[in-house]
Scaffold this motif. Structure first.
Motif, PDB file in Angstrom:
ATOM      1  N   MET A  98     -31.155   1.176   2.160  1.00  0.00           N
ATOM      2  CA  MET A  98     -30.568   2.253   2.961  1.00  0.00           C
ATOM      3  C   MET A  98     -29.306   1.763   3.649  1.00  0.00           C
ATOM      4  O   MET A  98     -29.228   0.617   4.089  1.00  0.00           O
ATOM      5  N   ARG A  99     -28.332   2.624   3.742  1.00  0.00           N
ATOM      6  CA  ARG A  99     -27.092   2.248   4.433  1.00  0.00           C
ATOM      7  C   ARG A  99     -27.323   2.273   5.939  1.00  0.00           C
ATOM      8  O   ARG A  99     -28.114   3.075   6.464  1.00  0.00           O
ATOM      9  N   ILE A 100     -26.662   1.370   6.622  1.00  0.00           N
ATOM     10  CA  ILE A 100     -26.699   1.306   8.080  1.00  0.00           C
ATOM     11  C   ILE A 100     -25.311   1.659   8.608  1.00  0.00           C
ATOM     12  O   ILE A 100     -24.307   1.079   8.188  1.00  0.00           O
ATOM     13  N   ILE A 101     -25.256   2.624   9.523  1.00  0.00           N
ATOM     14  CA  ILE A 101     -23.986   3.066  10.103  1.00  0.00           C
ATOM     15  C   ILE A 101     -24.047   2.837  11.608  1.00  0.00           C
ATOM     16  O   ILE A 101     -25.018   3.236  12.267  1.00  0.00           O
ATOM     17  N   GLU A 102     -23.037   2.203  12.131  1.00  0.00           N
ATOM     18  CA  GLU A 102     -23.014   1.881  13.556  1.00  0.00           C
ATOM     19  C   GLU A 102     -21.987   2.738  14.283  1.00  0.00           C
ATOM     20  O   GLU A 102     -20.910   3.021  13.752  1.00  0.00           O
ATOM     21  N   GLY A 103     -22.352   3.141  15.507  1.00  0.00           N
ATOM     22  CA  GLY A 103     -21.407   3.849  16.365  1.00  0.00           C
ATOM     23  C   GLY A 103     -21.626   5.343  16.426  1.00  0.00           C
ATOM     24  O   GLY A 103     -21.809   6.006  15.407  1.00  0.00           O
TER      25      GLY A 103
ATOM     26  N   PHE B 236     -30.747   6.767  -1.159  1.00  0.00           N
ATOM     27  CA  PHE B 236     -29.348   6.418  -1.366  1.00  0.00           C
ATOM     28  C   PHE B 236     -28.444   7.627  -1.085  1.00  0.00           C
ATOM     29  O   PHE B 236     -27.394   7.502  -0.453  1.00  0.00           O
ATOM     30  N   ASP B 237     -28.873   8.799  -1.546  1.00  0.00           N
ATOM     31  CA  ASP B 237     -28.045  10.009  -1.416  1.00  0.00           C
ATOM     32  C   ASP B 237     -28.129  10.648  -0.032  1.00  0.00           C
ATOM     33  O   ASP B 237     -27.126  11.158   0.489  1.00  0.00           O
ATOM     34  N   TYR B 238     -29.332  10.646   0.570  1.00  0.00           N
ATOM     35  CA  TYR B 238     -29.551  11.445   1.780  1.00  0.00           C
ATOM     36  C   TYR B 238     -30.129  10.654   2.955  1.00  0.00           C
ATOM     37  O   TYR B 238     -30.453  11.244   3.985  1.00  0.00           O
ATOM     38  N   GLY B 239     -30.272   9.343   2.801  1.00  0.00           N
ATOM     39  CA  GLY B 239     -30.881   8.551   3.860  1.00  0.00           C
ATOM     40  C   GLY B 239     -29.883   7.668   4.583  1.00  0.00           C
ATOM     41  O   GLY B 239     -28.849   7.299   4.027  1.00  0.00           O
ATOM     42  N   MET B 240     -30.187   7.320   5.829  1.00  0.00           N
ATOM     43  CA  MET B 240     -29.331   6.394   6.582  1.00  0.00           C
ATOM     44  C   MET B 240     -30.078   5.896   7.804  1.00  0.00           C
ATOM     45  O   MET B 240     -31.035   6.519   8.283  1.00  0.00           O
ATOM     46  N   ILE B 241     -29.615   4.759   8.304  1.00  0.00           N
ATOM     47  CA  ILE B 241     -30.054   4.218   9.578  1.00  0.00           C
ATOM     48  C   ILE B 241     -28.832   4.175  10.476  1.00  0.00           C
ATOM     49  O   ILE B 241     -27.803   3.592  10.117  1.00  0.00           O
ATOM     50  N   GLY B 242     -28.936   4.832  11.627  1.00  0.00           N
ATOM     51  CA  GLY B 242     -27.811   4.884  12.560  1.00  0.00           C
ATOM     52  C   GLY B 242     -28.104   4.061  13.804  1.00  0.00           C
ATOM     53  O   GLY B 242     -29.187   4.165  14.378  1.00  0.00           O
ATOM     54  N   VAL B 243     -27.155   3.245  14.210  1.00  0.00           N
ATOM     55  CA  VAL B 243     -27.308   2.411  15.404  1.00  0.00           C
ATOM     56  C   VAL B 243     -26.347   2.912  16.482  1.00  0.00           C
ATOM     57  O   VAL B 243     -25.130   3.012  16.256  1.00  0.00           O
ATOM     58  N   VAL B 244     -26.908   3.248  17.651  1.00  0.00           N
ATOM     59  CA  VAL B 244     -26.117   3.774  18.769  1.00  0.00           C
ATOM     60  C   VAL B 244     -26.336   2.899  19.999  1.00  0.00           C
ATOM     61  O   VAL B 244     -27.171   1.991  19.995  1.00  0.00           O
TER      62      VAL B 244
ATOM     63  N   GLY C 199     -33.188  -1.652  13.481  1.00  0.00           N
ATOM     64  CA  GLY C 199     -32.691  -0.968  12.294  1.00  0.00           C
ATOM     65  C   GLY C 199     -32.788  -1.835  11.060  1.00  0.00           C
ATOM     66  O   GLY C 199     -33.167  -1.375   9.980  1.00  0.00           O
ATOM     67  N   GLU C 200     -32.439  -3.111  11.192  1.00  0.00           N
ATOM     68  CA  GLU C 200     -32.504  -4.029  10.052  1.00  0.00           C
ATOM     69  C   GLU C 200     -33.955  -4.258   9.616  1.00  0.00           C
ATOM     70  O   GLU C 200     -34.256  -4.321   8.411  1.00  0.00           O
ATOM     71  N   LYS C 201     -34.871  -4.365  10.574  1.00  0.00           N
ATOM     72  CA  LYS C 201     -36.290  -4.535  10.234  1.00  0.00           C
ATOM     73  C   LYS C 201     -36.812  -3.327   9.462  1.00  0.00           C
ATOM     74  O   LYS C 201     -37.578  -3.470   8.500  1.00  0.00           O
ATOM     75  N   VAL C 202     -36.404  -2.131   9.873  1.00  0.00           N
ATOM     76  CA  VAL C 202     -36.839  -0.922   9.174  1.00  0.00           C
ATOM     77  C   VAL C 202     -36.265  -0.896   7.761  1.00  0.00           C
ATOM     78  O   VAL C 202     -36.965  -0.554   6.796  1.00  0.00           O
ATOM     79  N   ARG C 203     -34.999  -1.254   7.634  1.00  0.00           N
ATOM     80  CA  ARG C 203     -34.371  -1.269   6.302  1.00  0.00           C
ATOM     81  C   ARG C 203     -35.120  -2.195   5.363  1.00  0.00           C
ATOM     82  O   ARG C 203     -35.396  -1.854   4.202  1.00  0.00           O
TER      83      ARG C 203
END
Length: 425
Positions: free
Chosen positions: A1-6, A298-306, A273-277
């Protein structure tokens, strides 16, 4: 899963209100559905047989499932499954009965009030050609029962063997469905809207389906009532650093298991977030449908860090998810800040799957951001509220002049004169 920060980056991705860039003109699928609707309106049952043969690959000899077949299904499924369905039905019924008793109260005071009347007949759509979905039947039927609907019709497509799965029929027996018809798709929606020689017309159609079912509901709204227009399943999980990564991963995967299912995790901890990934990568390999699930992630999933959980809640409100899972230490501190979600699940062992099957609320929920203004299927979907005005119970002379002045200002002379005749000289 992609991780997006901010926050800013995530806000741009998760805000769904506003122009999406898609065309609002009719596409080929909508044109096809219009043709199906026209055929059912013109040919009735004959069109239903033809479309079932064409789309489901099944040649039916009758549309209605006999009552004996429905009752017999209770003995054709494993006893453990039968007990589970009965427990689910009881919990869904109890929840919506309490909802009815709390929300649906008639009131008349000083000549003004409202009457509440259940719909006479509703149609419940139950998908099920690829796999039986008895839970969807219970989640649609039990709220209607609690609301007092007089007659409940279920439509569900036949499987490749030409039969409706016994688990679905057993659920119909448990729920007390009045009639079950072996037909699905856009043609079933049209049949419920117009009525045919066999299928009676209903007041409202409820339940999820594929894009063709959704388009048929959209096009037929006005001829018949509908509950909503539902799309792919989705979840947003808000997790802190104390949330169990295995729990988080399992719910992300559960949503990604659905076709085009959207799975989003928001956290204030990059480490979490990294542990979940990593846990997602581990668990997905053990799934029966691992390839499809990985593609959806891949298409619809993400982990967001705020920066903090307040930002996570704000992003969730912008996304307005079908399911919102709060895996945080003190969820009660955030419930008051949530403004847009179909269902909120809390607790250290919380999981969306519990709500999908047996918790109590209906799992027929607003999707695609419509939780901004939409609600889960509930008892109010199955009643009408009629306003009541009894002019013998209040002083009409004290308000008729004001009403007459407003009518005159709007240029409606007959309205003004009608009011004037009611004033005591």
């Amino acid at each position: 899963m992609r991780i997006i920060e901010g926050y800013e980056s995530l806000q741009a991705i998760l805000t769904r209100q506003g122009p999406s860039g898609r065309s609002f003109e009719s596409d080929e699928r909508e044109k096809s559905v219009r043709e199906i609707i026209a055929e059912v309106a013109r040919r009735g049952d004959a069109a239903l047989y033809d479309f079932t043969s064409r789309f489901d690959g099944v040649k039916l000899t009758s549309l209605e499932i006999p009552k004996e077949t429905i009752e017999t299904a209770l003995d054709e499924i494993p006893p453990e499954l039968l007990a589970a369905l009965k427990l689910a039905a009881a919990r869904i019924s109890s929840y919506h009965t309490a909802q009815r008793d709390s929300l649906l109260q008639e009131r008349v005071k000083d000549g003004l009030g409202w009457l509440i009347r259940p719909l006479k007949r509703v149609g419940i759509i139950v998908p099920g050609q690829a796999a039986p979905l008895p839970s969807s039947l219970l989640m649609g039927v039990m709220p209607a029962k609690a609301a007092g609907v007089r007659e409940i019709i279920v439509v569900t497509p036949p499987q490749k063997n030409g039969k409706v799965h016994p688990a679905t029929l057993a659920a119909a027996a448990i729920a007390g469905v009045d009639k079950v018809f072996s037909v699905g798709g856009a043609h079933a929606v049209a049949a419920l809207a117009f009525g045919t020689e066999t299928i009676p017309a209903v007041d409202k159609i409820c339940g999820p389906g594929n894009i063709y079912v959704t388009l048929a509901k959209k096009l037929l709204y006005g001829t018949v009532g509908i509950d909503g227009l539902f799309g792919p399943s989705e979840v947003v999980i808000i997790a802190d650093d104390k949330a169990d990564p295995a729990y988080c991963a399992s719910d992300l995967l559960a949503q990604a298991e659905h076709t085009s299912g959207s799975a989003v995790l928001l956290t204030d901890s990059a480490a979490a977030g990294e542990k979940v990934r990593m846990e997602v990568e581990k668990q997905v390999k053990m799934l029966q449908h691992s390839q499809e699930t990985e593609k959806n992630l891949f298409d619809y999933g993400m982990i967001g860090v705020v920066e903090n959980l307040d930002q996570a809640v704000e992003l969730a409100n912008r996304y307005a998810p079908e399911h919102l899972l709060l895996l945080v230490e003190k969820p009660e501190e955030y419930l008051g800040k949530i403004t847009a979600a179909g269902c909120v699940i809390t607790g250290t062992k919380g999981t969306v799957a519990l709500g999908d099957y047996i918790a109590g609320p209906s799992h027929i929920l607003p999707t695609g951001g419509t939780a901004r203004f939409g609600s889960p299927l509930n008892v109010t979907d199955f009643v009408k509220i009629t306003s009541l005005v009894n002019t013998n119970e209040f002083d009409i002379d004290s308000i008729v002049r004001s009403g007459k002045l407003i009518a005159e200002a709007e240029g409606l002379d007959a309205h003004a004169k009608a009011l004037g005749k009611r004033k005591t000289e």
